[in-house]
Design a protein around this motif. Structure first.
Motif, short mmCIF file in Angstrom:
data_model
loop_
_atom_site.label_atom_id
_atom_site.label_comp_id
_atom_site.label_asym_id
_atom_site.label_seq_id
_atom_site.Cartn_x
_atom_site.Cartn_y
_atom_site.Cartn_z
N VAL A 207 -0.01 77.52 46.21
CA VAL A 207 0.55 78.77 45.70
C VAL A 207 0.90 78.68 44.21
CG1 VAL A 207 1.42 79.53 47.95
CG2 VAL A 207 2.89 78.17 46.46
N GLY A 208 0.57 77.57 43.56
CA GLY A 208 0.85 77.44 42.14
C GLY A 208 0.90 75.99 41.72
N SER A 209 1.41 75.77 40.51
CA SER A 209 1.56 74.41 39.99
C SER A 209 2.59 74.42 38.88
CB SER A 209 0.23 73.85 39.47
OG SER A 209 -0.22 74.61 38.36
N ILE A 210 3.16 73.26 38.61
CA ILE A 210 4.06 73.11 37.48
C ILE A 210 3.71 71.81 36.76
CG2 ILE A 210 5.87 72.07 38.94
CD1 ILE A 210 7.90 73.35 36.94
N ALA A 211 3.53 71.91 35.46
CA ALA A 211 3.26 70.75 34.63
C ALA A 211 4.55 70.33 33.93
CB ALA A 211 2.17 71.06 33.62
N LEU A 212 4.89 69.05 34.01
CA LEU A 212 6.10 68.52 33.39
C LEU A 212 5.72 67.50 32.33
CD1 LEU A 212 8.32 67.97 36.57
CD2 LEU A 212 8.22 69.99 35.07
N ARG A 213 6.35 67.59 31.18
CA ARG A 213 6.10 66.64 30.09
C ARG A 213 7.13 65.53 30.13
NH1 ARG A 213 3.18 65.92 25.63
NH2 ARG A 213 2.10 67.90 26.02
N LEU A 214 6.66 64.30 30.15
CA LEU A 214 7.51 63.12 30.03
C LEU A 214 7.46 62.68 28.57
CD1 LEU A 214 6.19 61.11 33.12
CD2 LEU A 214 7.80 63.03 33.09
N ARG A 215 8.58 62.76 27.87
CA ARG A 215 8.61 62.46 26.44
C ARG A 215 9.57 61.30 26.19
NH1 ARG A 215 11.96 63.77 22.29
NH2 ARG A 215 11.04 63.88 20.19
N ALA A 216 9.07 60.23 25.60
CA ALA A 216 9.90 59.06 25.31
C ALA A 216 10.88 59.40 24.19
CB ALA A 216 9.03 57.88 24.92
N ILE A 217 12.12 58.92 24.33
CA ILE A 217 13.14 59.18 23.31
C ILE A 217 13.77 57.88 22.86
CG2 ILE A 217 13.67 61.51 24.05
CD1 ILE A 217 15.95 60.47 25.70
#
Length: 217
Positions: A207-217
């Motif tokens: 029914v959909g998708s979600i993209a998540l960004r993993l960003r190093a800090i």
């Protein structure tokens, strides 16, 4: 060899839902879980109240870092990411749930402790994970069902190479958590309250998708 610990921002990159399933305008709660980010931390939670017009998310716009951020956390080794999207809820239901939950937490923690974490200043349900509401309310006022879910495992190799400022994107497929049925009123002279029911998504359907960004800090 164990993966080195890494500090990450985890942000919403894109969020897409099928308009055929999430038809019309609605307000829903998207609960996020970060599962076992590191030793001794079983999970962290974050929530967003989203307003839909069909499959399009109209609020929040996810244009700013503040709207997109879910977690700022140290992670090590494999961890999990989960999402659960509630059925449509009214503004009044969200207001009542936030008020009741804040009140229960104040009683649980005590006034001074509650003041220290700002519970008395809560004015938005988005600041409270719905999973926590079930824990703190007995005879509760919030009982929204989950319409859709998604989950993904993130191995250490996915983010271990990231240097501060670098990022990578992981995508969670979102599937129906139950059969989703649309009810339409079809009044007749003999039955003014007659309705028809049509299944628009079966449990497990995409029914959909979600993209998540993993960003190093």
């Amino acid at each position: 060899m164990a993966t080195a610990k890494k500090d990450l921002d985890i942000l919403i990159e894109s969020f897409e839902l099928l308009p055929g399933v999430f038809a019309g305008k609605s307000r829903r709660v998207a609960d996020f879980k970060l599962v076992y980010p590191r030793l001794a931390i079983a999970q962290k939670t974050s929530s967003k109240t989203i307003e839909l017009n069909g499959g399009a998310i109209v609020k929040p716009a996810f244009d700013t870092w503040t709207e997109r951020i879910l977690f700022k956390e140290s992670v090590q080794g494999t961890f999990g990411l989960e999402i659960a999207i509630s059925e449509a809820v009214s503004a009044k239901e969200l207001e009542n749930a936030a008020s009741a939950t804040a009140s229960s937490l104040v009683k649980l923690l005590g006034g001074l402790a509650a003041d220290a974490v700002g519970l008395k200043a809560l004015n938005s349900f988005a600041e409270l994970p719905s999973a926590g509401i079930a824990k703190f309310l007995s005879g509760a006022s919030y009982s929204a069902r989950t319409d859709a879910t998604g989950a993904i495992d993130v191995p250490g190799e996915t983010y271990a190479h990231l240097k501060p400022g670098d990022g990578t994107v992981v995508t969670l497929p979102i599937v129906a958590a139950r059969d989703i049925v649309k009810e339409t009123r079809r009044p007749t002279k003999s039955r003014p309250d007659a309705t028809t029911r049509r299944t628009i998504a079966r449990r497990g359907d995409a029914v959909g998708s979600i993209a998540l960004r993993l960003r190093a800090i």
